[in-house]
Design a protein around this motif. Sequence first.
Motif, PDB file in Angstrom:
ATOM      1  N   ALA A   1     -41.954  -8.442  11.921  1.00  4.30           N
ATOM      2  CA  ALA A   1     -43.293  -8.079  12.396  1.00  4.30           C
ATOM      3  C   ALA A   1     -44.247  -9.268  12.304  1.00  4.30           C
ATOM      4  N   GLN A   2     -44.165 -10.018  11.195  1.00  8.44           N
ATOM      5  CA  GLN A   2     -45.025 -11.195  11.049  1.00  8.44           C
ATOM      6  C   GLN A   2     -44.705 -12.234  12.120  1.00  8.44           C
TER       7      GLN A   2
ATOM      8  N   VAL B   1     -46.174 -11.042  15.386  1.00  8.08           N
ATOM      9  CA  VAL B   1     -47.640 -11.153  15.399  1.00  8.08           C
ATOM     10  C   VAL B   1     -48.066 -12.599  15.662  1.00  8.08           C
TER      11      VAL B   1
END
Length: 194
Positions: free
Chosen positions: A16-17, A20
Motif C-alpha cells: 500500500a505504501q 501511494v
Amino acid sequence: MARPTTSSVATARALAQIAVFAGLIAALGLPGAIPVMGMAVPVTAQTLGVMLAGTVLGPWRGAAAVLAFEALVALGLPLLAGGRGGLGVFFGPSAGYLAGMVAGAAVIGLIVHGVRRTGPVRPTWLRTALGCLIGGIPVIYTFGIPVQAWVTGLGLGETALLATAFLPGDLLKVILAVLVTMTLRRTYPQVFAR
C-alpha cells in the motif's frame, strides 16, 4: 476464517505504501512541466516524489515505488511531463533520468535510514538533507546527463552545463522533502515503522 498473520499485514502495508508513493510521483507530474531553453528534458515536481519515497519508505520500498510508477508509464499511462507515456519514453532524452530516479530513491533511503531492518526508523535533519541532496541531484544527474547527451547528439559537457538550469528547482525540492519528512516524523511517526 483465519486471522491475517503479522507478515501478511506487513506485506499488505508495504504494498500500500509503495502504491501511494507511486501515485504521489505521478500526481507531481500532472501540474505540468516547465520547459528549459535548450533542454529536451522539462522541469517537473516528480523528483520531489522520488525524494519523499526514499526518505519515508527507505531504500528498497522507495525504489519499488519509483519502479511501480515507471511500470505504469511503460504501460502507456500519460504520467510524464506533457502527458507522455509508453515504452518510447525509455528510449528518449529523459530515459537516463528515469533510471536515475530509481537509483536516487535507493541512495536517499540508504543515507536516511541506513540498512537497519528492525525497530523504528528515525530520520534526522542532517541525514535527510544529505540523502536528498546526494541521491536526488548528483545520482539522478549521473544517469540522466550522459543518456540525454547521447540521444540528443550534444556533447556531454554542453548537456551538463544545460542541466545546471535544473539545480535551483532541485535544491528547492530538497528543502521541501526535508521539511515534509521531518514534519511527518513528528506528527505521524508510525509511517516510518518497519
